[in-house]
Design a protein around this motif. Sequence first.
Motif, PDB file in Angstrom:
ATOM      1  N   ASP A 132       0.859  -1.182   0.000  1.00 31.76           N
ATOM      2  CA  ASP A 132       0.000   0.000   0.000  1.00 31.76           C
ATOM      3  C   ASP A 132       0.898   1.236   0.000  1.00 31.76           C
ATOM      4  N   LYS A 133       1.486   1.478  -1.133  1.00 30.06           N
ATOM      5  CA  LYS A 133       2.467   2.574  -1.242  1.00 30.06           C
ATOM      6  C   LYS A 133       1.847   3.934  -1.015  1.00 30.06           C
ATOM      7  N   GLN A 134       0.527   4.050  -1.218  1.00 28.21           N
ATOM      8  CA  GLN A 134      -0.107   5.370  -1.252  1.00 28.21           C
ATOM      9  C   GLN A 134      -1.155   5.566  -0.164  1.00 28.21           C
ATOM     10  N   GLY A 144       3.509   2.885   2.583  1.00 31.19           N
ATOM     11  CA  GLY A 144       4.734   3.481   2.041  1.00 31.19           C
ATOM     12  C   GLY A 144       5.520   2.470   1.224  1.00 31.19           C
ATOM     13  N   THR A 145       6.640   2.879   0.770  1.00 30.29           N
ATOM     14  CA  THR A 145       7.490   3.967   1.219  1.00 30.29           C
ATOM     15  C   THR A 145       7.009   5.314   0.657  1.00 30.29           C
ATOM     16  N   ILE A 146       6.921   6.295   1.548  1.00 27.19           N
ATOM     17  CA  ILE A 146       6.527   7.651   1.174  1.00 27.19           C
ATOM     18  C   ILE A 146       7.756   8.567   1.266  1.00 27.19           C
ATOM     19  N   SER A 158       8.050 -15.873  -7.076  1.00 25.61           N
ATOM     20  CA  SER A 158       8.920 -14.750  -6.710  1.00 25.61           C
ATOM     21  C   SER A 158       8.563 -13.520  -7.540  1.00 25.61           C
ATOM     22  N   LEU A 159       8.861 -12.362  -6.974  1.00 23.86           N
ATOM     23  CA  LEU A 159       8.674 -11.098  -7.683  1.00 23.86           C
ATOM     24  C   LEU A 159      10.018 -10.406  -7.803  1.00 23.86           C
ATOM     25  N   TRP A 160      10.132  -9.564  -8.808  1.00 18.89           N
ATOM     26  CA  TRP A 160      11.287  -8.689  -8.972  1.00 18.89           C
ATOM     27  C   TRP A 160      10.724  -7.295  -9.093  1.00 18.89           C
ATOM     28  N   LEU A 214      12.053   3.098   9.041  1.00 17.89           N
ATOM     29  CA  LEU A 214      13.054   3.870   8.305  1.00 17.89           C
ATOM     30  C   LEU A 214      13.608   2.948   7.232  1.00 17.89           C
ATOM     31  N   ASN A 215      13.283   3.267   5.992  1.00 20.19           N
ATOM     32  CA  ASN A 215      13.709   2.398   4.899  1.00 20.19           C
ATOM     33  C   ASN A 215      14.974   2.957   4.265  1.00 20.19           C
ATOM     34  N   ILE A 216      16.098   2.345   4.605  1.00 18.72           N
ATOM     35  CA  ILE A 216      17.357   2.715   3.935  1.00 18.72           C
ATOM     36  C   ILE A 216      17.972   1.457   3.313  1.00 18.72           C
ATOM     37  N   THR A 261      13.455  -8.927   6.185  1.00 17.73           N
ATOM     38  CA  THR A 261      14.330  -8.064   5.453  1.00 17.73           C
ATOM     39  C   THR A 261      13.613  -7.439   4.258  1.00 17.73           C
ATOM     40  N   ASN A 262      14.336  -6.546   3.599  1.00 14.52           N
ATOM     41  CA  ASN A 262      13.921  -6.006   2.312  1.00 14.52           C
ATOM     42  C   ASN A 262      14.227  -7.033   1.205  1.00 14.52           C
ATOM     43  N   THR A 263      14.076  -6.643  -0.039  1.00 14.35           N
ATOM     44  CA  THR A 263      14.363  -7.548  -1.173  1.00 14.35           C
ATOM     45  C   THR A 263      15.877  -7.722  -1.344  1.00 14.35           C
ATOM     46  N   SER A 284      12.029 -17.116  -3.508  1.00 16.17           N
ATOM     47  CA  SER A 284      13.479 -17.120  -3.774  1.00 16.17           C
ATOM     48  C   SER A 284      14.241 -16.373  -2.693  1.00 16.17           C
ATOM     49  N   LEU A 285      13.594 -15.427  -2.059  1.00 17.80           N
ATOM     50  CA  LEU A 285      14.236 -14.653  -0.990  1.00 17.80           C
ATOM     51  C   LEU A 285      14.215 -15.407   0.343  1.00 17.80           C
ATOM     52  N   LYS A 286      13.251 -16.310   0.467  1.00 19.65           N
ATOM     53  CA  LYS A 286      12.988 -16.948   1.776  1.00 19.65           C
ATOM     54  C   LYS A 286      14.226 -17.497   2.498  1.00 19.65           C
ATOM     55  N   GLN A 308       5.563  -9.995   8.080  1.00 20.96           N
ATOM     56  CA  GLN A 308       4.880  -9.221   7.033  1.00 20.96           C
ATOM     57  C   GLN A 308       4.892  -9.983   5.718  1.00 20.96           C
ATOM     58  N   VAL A 309       3.898  -9.673   4.890  1.00 20.05           N
ATOM     59  CA  VAL A 309       3.823 -10.349   3.586  1.00 20.05           C
ATOM     60  C   VAL A 309       3.608  -9.354   2.454  1.00 20.05           C
ATOM     61  N   TYR A 310       4.210  -9.666   1.352  1.00 21.45           N
ATOM     62  CA  TYR A 310       3.928  -8.978   0.089  1.00 21.45           C
ATOM     63  C   TYR A 310       3.675 -10.040  -0.982  1.00 21.45           C
TER      64      TYR A 310
HETATM   65  C1  FMN Z   1       6.658  -4.786  -5.901  1.00 24.47           C
HETATM   66  C2  FMN Z   1       7.305  -4.566  -4.561  1.00 24.47           C
HETATM   67  C3  FMN Z   1       7.411  -3.274  -4.059  1.00 24.47           C
HETATM   68  C4  FMN Z   1       8.029  -3.060  -2.826  1.00 24.47           C
HETATM   69  N1  FMN Z   1       8.095  -1.789  -2.348  1.00 24.47           N
HETATM   70  C5  FMN Z   1       8.642  -1.574  -1.121  1.00 24.47           C
HETATM   71  C6  FMN Z   1       8.655  -0.268  -0.577  1.00 24.47           C
HETATM   72  O1  FMN Z   1       8.174   0.705  -1.168  1.00 24.47           O
HETATM   73  N2  FMN Z   1       9.212  -0.113   0.648  1.00 24.47           N
HETATM   74  C7  FMN Z   1       9.744  -1.158   1.358  1.00 24.47           C
HETATM   75  O2  FMN Z   1      10.235  -0.953   2.471  1.00 24.47           O
HETATM   76  N3  FMN Z   1       9.716  -2.406   0.868  1.00 24.47           N
HETATM   77  C8  FMN Z   1       9.172  -2.637  -0.339  1.00 24.47           C
HETATM   78  N4  FMN Z   1       9.130  -3.916  -0.835  1.00 24.47           N
HETATM   79  C9  FMN Z   1       9.733  -5.025  -0.052  1.00 24.47           C
HETATM   80  C10 FMN Z   1       8.703  -5.723   0.840  1.00 24.47           C
HETATM   81  O3  FMN Z   1       8.224  -4.871   1.843  1.00 24.47           O
HETATM   82  C11 FMN Z   1       9.304  -6.969   1.537  1.00 24.47           C
HETATM   83  O4  FMN Z   1      10.367  -6.561   2.377  1.00 24.47           O
HETATM   84  C12 FMN Z   1       9.840  -7.986   0.527  1.00 24.47           C
HETATM   85  O5  FMN Z   1       9.034  -8.042  -0.615  1.00 24.47           O
HETATM   86  C13 FMN Z   1       9.919  -9.378   1.163  1.00 24.47           C
HETATM   87  O6  FMN Z   1       8.652  -9.865   1.483  1.00 24.47           O
HETATM   88  P1  FMN Z   1       7.861 -10.928   0.554  1.00 24.47           P
HETATM   89  O7  FMN Z   1       8.817 -12.026   0.255  1.00 24.47           O
HETATM   90  O8  FMN Z   1       6.667 -11.337   1.374  1.00 24.47           O
HETATM   91  O9  FMN Z   1       7.471 -10.200  -0.689  1.00 24.47           O
HETATM   92  C14 FMN Z   1       8.534  -4.155  -2.072  1.00 24.47           C
HETATM   93  C15 FMN Z   1       8.402  -5.452  -2.578  1.00 24.47           C
HETATM   94  C16 FMN Z   1       7.806  -5.667  -3.793  1.00 24.47           C
HETATM   95  C17 FMN Z   1       7.675  -7.073  -4.308  1.00 24.47           C
END
Ligand code: FMN
Length: 327
Positions: free
Chosen positions: A60-62, A80-82, A103-105, A168-170, A236-238, A260-262, A310-312
């Motif tokens: 939910d970026k927005q 976010g990220t905002i 997996s997503l990229w 804080l997303n860095i 973690t992040n991606t 693939s990240l798992k 968390q899940v995406y």
């Molecule tokens: C399409 C996409 C957009 C993402 N955008 C953000 C973002 O804006 N900010 C952020 O902190 N993480 C972002 N992420 C990373 C996710 O929050 C999460 O850390 C990562 O996808 C691992 O979780 P998952 O395996 O359940 O997808 C994004 C991931 C995907 C796939």
Amino acid sequence: MKSNFRPWLWLPPKMAHDFAPYGLKFWSLFSKKAQFSSKLTVSWKGYQFKHPLGIAGGVDKQGKQVLAWQKLGAAFVEVGTITPEPQTPNPGTIILRESSSESLWNCMGFPNDGSQKVKKRLLKIQKKIHIPIFLNIGKNRNTPNEAAHEDYLKGLESFKDITSIFVLNISSPNTKNLRELLEFENLKKFLSPLQEYKDKHKLQFLLKLSPDMALNSLDSLVIAAEDLGVDGWVLTNTTSTRPGGAHSFPKDRGGVSGQSLKPLSVKFLKEFHQVCLKYPKKDRLVISAGGVAELSDWKERAASGAHLAQVYSALIFKGPSFFKKFY
Ligand SMILES: Cc1cc2nc3c(=O)[nH]c(=O)nc-3n(C[C@H](O)[C@H](O)[C@H](O)COP(=O)(O)O)c2cc1C
């Protein structure tokens, strides 16, 4: 709705992503309100989570999907990220899907309407929100790293009346050089100016880390960051690497998530847990993200020290009724 009905997988990934807020609203209208067993409740610093699973940054970026995810049973939503100023996506392809590896990229680069517009949007629905909201904040791509803290201060200022929990997303790989802020000396310089503001407004800081960071210096980084006000961790992040499975994605840019990240994400969490055992701290919150798709994944993360997850990607491959597994 039937949970194996996933028409968005027939669409190109970018189109499915753009359509998601509307589709989700519609889907949630026809879904029963989730009821949870009180056995699953997690509490942290006065916040109550009905169960341990929530929406990861980037879904939910927005700030347009909070009420839909609340109805669909997410225990919390990270918006976010905002960034302070509105931003367009990076040029070229920004999202790809690999169904064979679930997996997503993505190479999005924080596209968003900017903090003022998102703040207005969230204020409009604030009274209807009954679950914890996290605000994930970042910097605009043109802001140099030396001035990054100014953008994060603007983010805190904009959203402090909506939530006190900030991520804080860095650690995004899609904003040039952003991850350099995770290097020890840079991190200290980045966090120091934020700490006073945090203390004054009684905010909570969660720092989101990259799965590609060196694990051997985790101890010193955790201690330094917590000294400078970090209350919790999103792990973690991606990944910028191309772990098993993710064969079809571009190799020179973007980050991989999902199955693939798992293994990387689990390994990182386990190492992090060792640091937590060595340096216990009251109320340290650990949130796992990266390939959580089944109840068994949550059990593994909980056994490895996570309090929440968390899940995406699983929302794309399993569908938005995902949270039903947890009640
Ligand atoms: C399409 C996409 C957009 C993402 N955008 C953000 C973002 O804006 N900010 C952020 O902190 N993480 C972002 N992420 C990373 C996710 O929050 C999460 O850390 C990562 O996808 C691992 O979780 P998952 O395996 O359940 O997808 C994004 C991931 C995907 C796939």
